[in-house]
Design a protein around this motif. Structure first.
Motif, mmCIF file in Angstrom:
data_model
loop_
_atom_site.group_PDB
_atom_site.id
_atom_site.type_symbol
_atom_site.label_atom_id
_atom_site.label_comp_id
_atom_site.label_asym_id
_atom_site.label_seq_id
_atom_site.Cartn_x
_atom_site.Cartn_y
_atom_site.Cartn_z
ATOM 1 N N PHE A 75 0.827 -1.200 0.000
ATOM 2 C CA PHE A 75 0.000 0.000 0.000
ATOM 3 C C PHE A 75 0.869 1.259 0.000
ATOM 4 N N ASP B 188 -7.336 -0.461 -4.501
ATOM 5 C CA ASP B 188 -8.555 -0.578 -3.695
ATOM 6 C C ASP B 188 -8.581 -1.906 -2.935
ATOM 7 N N LYS C 251 -5.980 -1.871 -0.082
ATOM 8 C CA LYS C 251 -6.487 -1.039 1.018
ATOM 9 C C LYS C 251 -7.545 -1.797 1.814
ATOM 10 N N ASP D 12 -11.827 2.578 6.452
ATOM 11 C CA ASP D 12 -10.569 1.885 6.154
ATOM 12 C C ASP D 12 -9.358 2.798 6.323
ATOM 13 N N ASP D 13 -9.463 4.043 5.858
ATOM 14 C CA ASP D 13 -8.347 4.980 6.014
ATOM 15 C C ASP D 13 -8.037 5.222 7.488
#
Length: 123
Positions: free
Chosen positions: A29, A51, A54, A105-106
């Protein structure tokens, strides 16, 4: 984990969860560049690769959080989010809430990185 419309992307993300550690996924990532071999092998685009990585990273963090829920982890989340300990929760699937808001997720990835940098290892 996020459900992808593309079966190839979904299978790639699931394989990433099954075959990699959080740190291995973070390394991919962090490169901010898709692995061309993976894209070709799985029939996905570079954007789909990012995507999937992540989503897989966040899923591994959820697994880690659910397996390691303890007072120290809850306290670390509260410190990171600068919120009262009473506003921190780890759900049954490893989702993390801080300040009465579930992390996306972030947010999960940002917390995990902060936790590793602050404590030198996963708490």
């Amino acid at each position: 984990m996020i459900k992808f419309e593309s079966e190839n992307v979904q299978k790639f993300a699931e394989a990433c969860v099954d075959a990699n550690s959080i740190d291995e996924l973070l390394a991919g990532f962090n490169h901010l560049e898709a692995d061309a071999t993976d894209c070709k092998t799985w029939g996905i685009t570079p954007a789909e690769w990012m995507d999937a990585i992540k989503a897989a990273t966040a899923e591994k963090i959820r697994i880690w959080a659910s397996e390691n829920e303890c007072p120290e982890l809850l306290k670390a989340i509260a410190i990171w989010k600068n919120c009262p300990l009473e506003e921190v929760e780890i759900g049954g699937e490893g989702d993390i809430a801080a300040g009465n808001k579930w992390l996306d997720d972030d947010g999960l990835i940002t917390f995990y990185r902060w936790n590793a940098a602050t404590y030198g290892e996963a708490k």
